[in-house]
Design an enzyme around this catalytic site. Structure first.
Site, PDB file in Angstrom:
ATOM      1  CE  LYS A 223      -6.083  18.070  -1.882  1.00 33.63           C
ATOM      2  NZ  LYS A 223      -5.242  17.546  -1.027  1.00 33.63           N
TER       3      LYS A 223
ATOM      4  CE  LYS B   6      -0.054  12.421  -5.949  1.00 33.12           C
ATOM      5  NZ  LYS B   6       0.674  13.408  -4.990  1.00 33.12           N
TER       6      LYS B   6
ATOM      7  CE  LYS C  94       4.703  19.210  -0.920  1.00 37.55           C
ATOM      8  NZ  LYS C  94       4.431  18.762   0.489  1.00 37.55           N
TER       9      LYS C  94
HETATM   10  P1  ADP Z   1      -2.302  16.009  -3.507  1.00 38.96           P
HETATM   11  O1  ADP Z   1      -1.142  15.371  -3.855  1.00 38.96           O
HETATM   12  O2  ADP Z   1      -3.645  16.331  -4.384  1.00 38.96           O
HETATM   13  O3  ADP Z   1      -2.321  17.436  -2.735  1.00 38.96           O
HETATM   14  P2  ADP Z   1      -2.645  15.210  -0.723  1.00 38.96           P
HETATM   15  O4  ADP Z   1      -1.005  15.388  -0.586  1.00 38.96           O
HETATM   16  O5  ADP Z   1      -3.290  16.088   0.162  1.00 38.96           O
HETATM   17  O6  ADP Z   1      -3.305  15.270  -2.239  1.00 38.96           O
HETATM   18  O7  ADP Z   1      -2.799  13.654  -0.387  1.00 38.96           O
HETATM   19  C1  ADP Z   1      -3.736  13.243   0.743  1.00 38.96           C
HETATM   20  C2  ADP Z   1      -3.854  11.664   0.658  1.00 38.96           C
HETATM   21  O8  ADP Z   1      -4.218  11.247  -0.776  1.00 38.96           O
HETATM   22  C3  ADP Z   1      -2.356  10.963   0.807  1.00 38.96           C
HETATM   23  O9  ADP Z   1      -2.501   9.812   1.563  1.00 38.96           O
HETATM   24  C4  ADP Z   1      -1.929  10.823  -0.411  1.00 38.96           C
HETATM   25  O10 ADP Z   1      -1.112   9.857  -0.684  1.00 38.96           O
HETATM   26  C5  ADP Z   1      -3.115  10.266  -1.510  1.00 38.96           C
HETATM   27  N1  ADP Z   1      -3.171  10.852  -2.861  1.00 38.96           N
HETATM   28  C6  ADP Z   1      -3.238  11.918  -3.501  1.00 38.96           C
HETATM   29  N2  ADP Z   1      -3.299  12.052  -4.588  1.00 38.96           N
HETATM   30  C7  ADP Z   1      -3.112  10.657  -4.938  1.00 38.96           C
HETATM   31  C8  ADP Z   1      -3.072   9.776  -6.183  1.00 38.96           C
HETATM   32  N3  ADP Z   1      -3.009  10.469  -7.219  1.00 38.96           N
HETATM   33  N4  ADP Z   1      -3.117   8.704  -6.157  1.00 38.96           N
HETATM   34  C9  ADP Z   1      -2.843   7.952  -4.900  1.00 38.96           C
HETATM   35  N5  ADP Z   1      -3.383   8.747  -3.473  1.00 38.96           N
HETATM   36  C10 ADP Z   1      -3.160   9.729  -3.748  1.00 38.96           C
END
Ligand code: ADP
Ligand code: TRP
Length: 328
Positions: free
Chosen positions: A192, A189, A110
């Protein structure tokens, strides 16, 4: 068994969120005691616009309920509606070594992406530990990126138990290998924060734009293609059963496959898959009273569990001095 997980309301929810976390939580609620929540305190580390945060929270609530979380059955709530979690965070901070947080990949990533190096971002895993330990969760379904955060949670719980006596349950991470890391349209990956998502409730033109921009290699049409190195194959596979995956693999391995045709099929598949939930989501968006009531109901249920754990913890560390007075 108590299953618990949270999601940040920091942007529109996407296929990675759905397959790694949301769908699995929705499935778990049939058999287990489920705690599911929107982590808006966590999102404060990256969203600095009050209106966006509030709207993101409402959208995430509507998405989850539309997709199948049953707020009557599960305990479904917004993190900030149970402010006890912040007190536990502070208590846990005192058994959390700096080194443990300094080693967190997510913090380093981050910072590298330009988020401000403030205390909230640094302490993020402690708040997450409090989220989990406050409810005595046994199992936490997440994507692979959260694995280290779960290890930190277990470490904090262990240190607390060693210092003050057996108090917290050590939670198990629950990561499903096939959806542990859903790729985005650029092959990184899906996230968002990377602008590479396919959103669950994107409108037709947005959806088309993202699916059509999934990266593919330059193998000529007449040559066989490698499904195992193809982002399009990986994303399509999320929607296929074993038989479907096998058929698609065979098509890749035969000459003549056009990526554009596969993209068109995928587009149709995604549309049809989420179509049944759209109407419910729209109805929820228009029903402010229902959302208000159901989230209050969820917060009350969550709070009653949280209070018990917090009382016990306060007692353990000695901030409950009144108890000592009443024992005299
Ligand atoms: P982002 O990375 O989009 O901000 P979050 O951190 O809010 O998403 O993640 C919410 C949930 O979704 C967590 O359990 C995270 O591990 C899962 N997650 C987010 N992106 C992925 C991805 N590309 N593949 C697998 N799991 C994901
Ligand atoms: N850190 C998680 C993420 O970015 C969100 C989260 C916060 C969470 N508290 C949690 C996940 C508790 C599971 C359990 O995805």
């Amino acid at each position: 068994m108590r299953v618990l997980s949270g999601i940040q309301p920091s942007g529109t929810l996407h296929l990675g969120n759905y397959f790694a976390m949301m769908k699995r939580m929705i499935d778990y609620q049939k058999e287990h005691e489920l705690f599911c929540f929107i982590v808006n305190y966590h999102a404060l580390t990256s969203v600095f616009d009050a209106d966006r945060l509030a709207q993101g929270t409402i959208d995430a609530i509507c998405d989850f309920i539309a997709l199948g979380i049953d707020p009557e059955k599960a305990t479904f709530y917004v993190q900030s509606d149970v402010p006890e979690v912040t007190e536990l965070t502070w208590i846990l901070s005192n058994v959390t070594p700096m080194g443990l947080l300094e080693r967190a990949h997510s913090y380093k990533d981050k910072l590298a992406r330009g988020l401000p190096a403030n205390h909230g971002l640094f302490a993020y895993p402690v708040l997450m530990a409090a989220d989990i330990l406050l409810y005595g969760a046994h199992r936490v379904p997440v994507g692979k990126d959260q694995k280290q955060h779960l290890e930190i949670t277990r470490d904090i719980a262990l240190r607390f138990n060693n210092t003050y006596g057996e108090t917290f349950i050590l939670p198990e991470p629950d990561i499903a290998e096939d959806v542990a890391l859903v790729p985005g349209i650029d092959g990184q990956k899906m996230s968002k924060s990377y602008g590479n998502t396919i959103d669950i409730f994107a409108d037709d033109s947005e959806l088309k734009k993202s699916v059509m921009s999934i990266v593919t290699d330059a193998t000529p049409i007449e040559e066989p293609k490698d499904p195992d190195r193809c982002t399009l194959f990986a994303i399509y596979s999320l929607f296929l059963d074993e038989e479907g995956k096998k058929e698609l693999r065979q098509r890749y391995e035969r000459p003549g496959l056009k990526y554009v045709s596969v993209k068109k099929e995928l587009l149709k598949t995604i549309r049809e898959f989420f179509e049944p939930y759209r109407e419910k989501r729209q109805a929820l968006i228009e029903d402010a009273d229902y959302i208000r009531d159901i989230m209050k109901y969820g917060a009350d249920k969550a709070r009653s569990v949280a209070r018990d754990y917090l009382e016990k913890t306060r007692d353990r560390v000695g901030v409950h001095y009144q108890q000592k007075l009443s024992k005299r």
